[in-house]
Write an enzyme that holds these catalytic residues in place. Structure first.
Site, short mmCIF file in Angstrom:
data_model
loop_
_atom_site.label_atom_id
_atom_site.label_comp_id
_atom_site.label_asym_id
_atom_site.label_seq_id
_atom_site.Cartn_x
_atom_site.Cartn_y
_atom_site.Cartn_z
CG ASP A 119 -2.01 -1.04 1.17
OD1 ASP A 119 -2.36 -1.48 0.05
OD2 ASP A 119 -2.52 -1.41 2.23
CG ASP A 137 -6.34 -1.49 -1.08
OD1 ASP A 137 -6.56 -2.71 -1.21
OD2 ASP A 137 -5.36 -1.04 -0.46
#
Length: 164
Positions: A119, A137
């Site tokens: 991420d 995401d």
């Protein structure tokens, strides 16, 4: 273009964009060597977070069993969503499902390669800090949003429309 073809195209494009951004950050920009986040705007920066759980860092897994369970779950979800996509008659549903599939596979690939999901986008404003996320995401959230929009808005319109 049929809804199914559109959805599968969206899935492939989502997966490609997700993996391209992660590969570039990992191998070209060498994000793992950064000591400080890189500010892109006053409210967005790039920073590395290895997520060993699912969305929003829920259900963190520290064991190999947990990691493999999330990999299997991600691929099983992608297969189930692909079956739904193949039967879809509506473009909004197909695009939503394509985003979900591409995102699920993108994050599963990270778990396979790195043991965790890479991420890197951090949104913040003042003292408020939102989660760190990636393209996969964002695609998953957008896909869920499209499915909810179809279910609560478009499906009602289709049901209320006169049949001819």
């Amino acid at each position: 273009m049929t809804p199914a073809r559109l959805g599968f195209l969206v899935a492939v494009l989502t997966l490609a964009l997700d993996q391209a951004t992660k590969l570039w950050l990992y191998f070209v920009a060498e994000i793992t060597t950064w000591t400080e986040p890189v500010a892109l705007t006053p409210f967005m920066s790039l920073t590395l977070v290895w997520n060993r759980g699912i969305s929003y860092g829920l259900f963190q897994q520290s064991s190999e069993t947990g990691r493999w369970a999330l990999i299997v779950l991600s691929f099983a979800a992608a297969v189930g969503l692909s079956v739904w996509l193949a039967r879809s008659a509506h473009q909004v549903v197909a695009v939503g499902l394509g985003l979900l599939i591409g995102g699920a596979v993108g994050n599963a690939i990270d778990r396979l390669l790195y043991g965790a999901v890479l991420d890197f986008v951090h949104l913040h404003a003042g003292s408020f800090s939102w989660y760190v996320f990636n393209v996969a995401d964002a695609a998953i959230v957008a896909g869920v949003g499209l499915l909810l929009y179809d279910s609560f808005v478009l499906e009602r319109r289709r049901s209320a429309a006169p049949r001819g």
